[in-house]
Motif scaffolding. Structure first.
Motif, PDB file in Angstrom:
ATOM      1  N   THR A   1       0.849  -1.193   0.000  1.00  0.00           N
ATOM      2  CA  THR A   1       0.000   0.000   0.000  1.00  0.00           C
ATOM      3  C   THR A   1       0.884   1.242   0.000  1.00  0.00           C
ATOM      4  O   THR A   1       1.974   1.237   0.578  1.00  0.00           O
ATOM      5  N   LYS A  15      -8.094   6.428   4.918  1.00  0.00           N
ATOM      6  CA  LYS A  15      -9.550   6.345   4.910  1.00  0.00           C
ATOM      7  C   LYS A  15     -10.104   7.343   5.914  1.00  0.00           C
ATOM      8  O   LYS A  15      -9.775   7.302   7.098  1.00  0.00           O
ATOM      9  N   VAL A  31      -7.700   5.452   8.964  1.00  0.00           N
ATOM     10  CA  VAL A  31      -6.397   4.942   8.520  1.00  0.00           C
ATOM     11  C   VAL A  31      -5.652   6.110   7.887  1.00  0.00           C
ATOM     12  O   VAL A  31      -6.191   6.797   7.013  1.00  0.00           O
ATOM     13  N   VAL A  82      -0.898   5.025   5.338  1.00  0.00           N
ATOM     14  CA  VAL A  82      -0.240   3.747   5.651  1.00  0.00           C
ATOM     15  C   VAL A  82       0.542   3.228   4.445  1.00  0.00           C
ATOM     16  O   VAL A  82       0.000   3.077   3.354  1.00  0.00           O
ATOM     17  N   LYS A 137      -7.370  -1.079  12.488  1.00  0.00           N
ATOM     18  CA  LYS A 137      -7.046  -2.403  11.938  1.00  0.00           C
ATOM     19  C   LYS A 137      -8.150  -2.924  11.014  1.00  0.00           C
ATOM     20  O   LYS A 137      -7.885  -3.356   9.897  1.00  0.00           O
ATOM     21  N   LEU A 190      -8.441  -0.968   7.765  1.00  0.00           N
ATOM     22  CA  LEU A 190      -7.342  -1.321   6.860  1.00  0.00           C
ATOM     23  C   LEU A 190      -7.615  -2.661   6.175  1.00  0.00           C
ATOM     24  O   LEU A 190      -7.476  -2.789   4.949  1.00  0.00           O
ATOM     25  N   PRO A 250     -10.786   3.213  -0.378  1.00  0.00           N
ATOM     26  CA  PRO A 250      -9.878   4.187   0.245  1.00  0.00           C
ATOM     27  C   PRO A 250     -10.286   5.623  -0.115  1.00  0.00           C
ATOM     28  O   PRO A 250     -10.873   5.843  -1.179  1.00  0.00           O
ATOM     29  N   MET A 301      -0.559  -0.783  14.928  1.00  0.00           N
ATOM     30  CA  MET A 301      -1.303   0.427  14.553  1.00  0.00           C
ATOM     31  C   MET A 301      -1.704   1.212  15.789  1.00  0.00           C
ATOM     32  O   MET A 301      -2.059   0.638  16.820  1.00  0.00           O
TER      33      MET A 301
END
Length: 316
Positions: A9, A14, A22, A25, A45, A48, A58, A212
């Motif tokens: 990624t 997000k 997120v 990342v 988590k 993701l 996303p 995370m």
């Protein structure tokens, strides 16, 4: 030799209105790894994993699955065929039998005979539910239901498995059975990303760990590197003698950092910055001081201690 990446990624983000679940990342997972994703509730988590599973779009950033870029606003059928995704709350159809449930999903994935029946037998053997094939799902234990959910996830032979809290609420025996299945899948060449709050399970299963916090991936490394860099060496020490004599001797040793009493016994856990030779020297000095040592063994901080330590570091 450069290994192929199962997941990559770039700047993956997000945002839900004003909340960023997120945040930027950059994640790389090599083919064949078991990658453990840990972090407190609300760390990002699940979001993701949902994005990696094409279940969530996303806001910005790119996702590559085995080198293929996930295209926004498209169904990404090629990528989906390679994925197996087990969310933490996936419902089972309780009024179906085990066989009919798996057969239903095999048909959804367009498995044709004779391969479909062969595959059902393979997965039932793997999850150890062959003797329950004609049982209603409503009669299964929680552990059996979770193994059946995993069977549904792998029925189409994906090469990447995304598991979100798969052992949540399972008893120790059910967790052990689930771990054995995950190990078998890895040995068969599957790449597995697994999130869990049961860190002892991840320490036993995983080759790499990602941590995370508040939407950020604050740590991503092989388990071996993580232990080398962040785990302190510890010594568990027991004595039949007076504990103050032991402490007096520990205070004189420059490589002893701190110690704590283990409840209910004359046991100490000692944080120690030396190597194996230095451990041997410490034991020799205790014996020379006439301290009756009944147990002395070197160990290492576990994954839970590392996680808590990193959490404190992020908060400070």
């Amino acid at each position: 030799m450069v290994k192929e990446l199962a997941i990559r990624t770039c700047g993956l983000t997000k945002q839900f209105e004003r909340y960023i679940a997120v945040n930027d990342v950059h994640l790389e997972i090599e083919t064949g790894e078991v990658y453990g994703l840990i972090g407190p509730n609300g760390a990002g988590k699940t979001t993701l994993i949902r994005m990696l599973a094409t279940a969530e779009e996303p806001t910005t950033g790119e996702i590559y699955i085995n080198g293929d870029r996930m295209v926004r606003d498209k169904s990404n059928p090629t990528i989906k065929r390679r994925l197996g995704y087990l969310p933490d709350d996936y419902p089972l159809y309780e009024d179906l039998t085990v066989w009919d449930y798996l057969d239903y999903f095999a048909r959804l994935y367009r498995l044709r005979e004779p391969r479909r029946t062969q595959r059902l037998h393979e997965v039932l053997e793997l999850i150890q539910l062959g003797n329950k094939r004609n049982s209603l799902i409503s009669t299964l234990s929680r552990g059996m239901k979770q193994r059946l959910s995993l069977a549904r996830t792998i029925i189409h032979e994906p090469i990447l498995l995304l598991l979100d809290e798969p052992v949540s609420g399972l008893d120790p025996i059910a967790r052990m059975q689930f771990r054995e299945i995950i190990k078998a899948l890895q040995e068969a060449g599957m790449t597995i990303l697994i999130s869990s709050h049961v860190l002892s399970d991840l320490a036993e299963l995983c080759t790499s760990i990602g941590i995370m916090e508040l939407g950020f991936l604050v740590e991503s490394a092989s388990l071996e590197q993580l232990y080398q860099r962040l785990a302190r060496q510890q010594i568990i020490l027991s004595t039949l003698g007076r504990i103050d004599a032991v402490i007096s001797e520990l205070k004189n040793h420059p490589l002893v950092e701190e110690w704590e009493f283990l409840p209910g016994s004359n046991n100490l856990r000692v944080n120690f910055s030396g190597d194996q030779n230095a451990c041997a020297e410490l034991l020799r000095s205790l014996i020379q001081a006439d301290i009756p040592v009944t147990d002395f063994h070197c160990t290492q901080e576990d994954l839970e201690s590392i996680f808590i330590k990193l959490g404190h570091k992020q908060a400070s």
